[in-house]
Design a protein around this motif. Structure first.
Motif, mmCIF file in Angstrom:
data_model
loop_
_atom_site.group_PDB
_atom_site.id
_atom_site.type_symbol
_atom_site.label_atom_id
_atom_site.label_comp_id
_atom_site.label_asym_id
_atom_site.label_seq_id
_atom_site.Cartn_x
_atom_site.Cartn_y
_atom_site.Cartn_z
ATOM 1 N N THR A 2 0.697 -1.358 -0.077
ATOM 2 C CA THR A 2 0.141 -0.168 0.077
ATOM 3 C C THR A 2 0.819 1.311 0.096
ATOM 4 O O THR A 2 1.768 1.389 0.794
ATOM 5 C CB THR A 2 -0.842 0.222 1.205
ATOM 6 N N ARG A 3 0.390 1.971 -1.007
ATOM 7 C CA ARG A 3 1.154 3.535 -0.881
ATOM 8 C C ARG A 3 0.365 4.374 -0.955
ATOM 9 O O ARG A 3 -0.905 4.414 -1.467
ATOM 10 C CB ARG A 3 2.021 3.655 -2.054
ATOM 11 N N ARG A 4 0.588 5.653 -0.439
ATOM 12 C CA ARG A 4 -0.447 6.692 -0.213
ATOM 13 C C ARG A 4 0.347 8.056 -0.408
ATOM 14 O O ARG A 4 1.227 8.188 0.640
ATOM 15 C CB ARG A 4 -1.349 6.658 0.820
ATOM 16 N N LEU A 5 -0.224 9.192 -0.859
ATOM 17 C CA LEU A 5 0.460 10.530 -0.840
ATOM 18 C C LEU A 5 -0.189 11.141 0.259
ATOM 19 O O LEU A 5 -1.608 11.436 0.496
ATOM 20 C CB LEU A 5 0.379 11.267 -2.083
ATOM 21 N N CYS A 6 0.459 11.391 1.311
ATOM 22 C CA CYS A 6 0.226 12.064 2.561
ATOM 23 C C CYS A 6 0.494 13.388 2.865
ATOM 24 O O CYS A 6 1.663 13.510 2.276
ATOM 25 C CB CYS A 6 0.590 11.297 3.928
ATOM 26 N N GLU A 7 -0.217 14.201 3.473
ATOM 27 C CA GLU A 7 0.018 15.682 4.071
ATOM 28 C C GLU A 7 0.253 15.659 5.326
ATOM 29 O O GLU A 7 -0.800 14.978 6.005
ATOM 30 C CB GLU A 7 -0.777 16.638 3.374
ATOM 31 N N ILE A 8 1.260 16.144 5.845
ATOM 32 C CA ILE A 8 1.422 16.191 7.289
ATOM 33 C C ILE A 8 1.380 17.809 7.985
ATOM 34 O O ILE A 8 2.063 18.623 7.436
ATOM 35 C CB ILE A 8 2.860 15.578 7.812
ATOM 36 N N PHE A 9 0.668 17.764 8.872
ATOM 37 C CA PHE A 9 0.380 19.123 9.590
ATOM 38 C C PHE A 9 0.903 18.941 11.016
ATOM 39 O O PHE A 9 0.634 17.998 11.522
ATOM 40 C CB PHE A 9 -1.224 19.375 9.557
ATOM 41 N N LYS A 10 1.381 19.964 11.613
ATOM 42 C CA LYS A 10 1.637 20.230 12.929
ATOM 43 C C LYS A 10 0.730 21.061 13.653
ATOM 44 O O LYS A 10 0.079 21.962 13.113
ATOM 45 C CB LYS A 10 3.243 20.784 13.129
#
Length: 96
Positions: A2-10
């Protein structure tokens, strides 16, 4: 795999609290209660996440499973050791 393009927020409210979301879905499906506690998300990075990708504090497979199930993964700050908590308290008396 499984691969997924993720966005990370703080979080602007708590140090070391991060929110991982699917880049395509974004923050549209986030629960209001979560966003109230988290604060206004500050973008950190975009990451192609796969199950074999090493992460510092979580298993990538757990992050991917949470994003699939609930639309996000919330990484909480690490627990502070009790001896480190003294560093955050104001001294009540001078000891020299």
């Amino acid at each position: 795999m499984t691969r997924r393009l993720c966005e990370i927020f703080k979080s602007p409210r708590r140090d070391e609290m991060y929110l991982y979301v699917d880049r395509a879905r974004g923050l549209a499906d986030m629960p209001e209660a979560l966003l109230e506690r988290f604060g206004k998300p500050v973008p950190v990075t975009v990451l192609m996440l796969s199950e074999d990708k090493p992460l510092a504090r979580a298993k990538a497979s757990d992050v991917l499973a949470a994003i699939e199930a609930q639309g996000f993964y919330l990484q909480m700050p690490p627990a502070r050791e009790s001896y480190l908590l003294d560093l955050y308290r104001a001294p009540t008396e001078g000891r020299y």
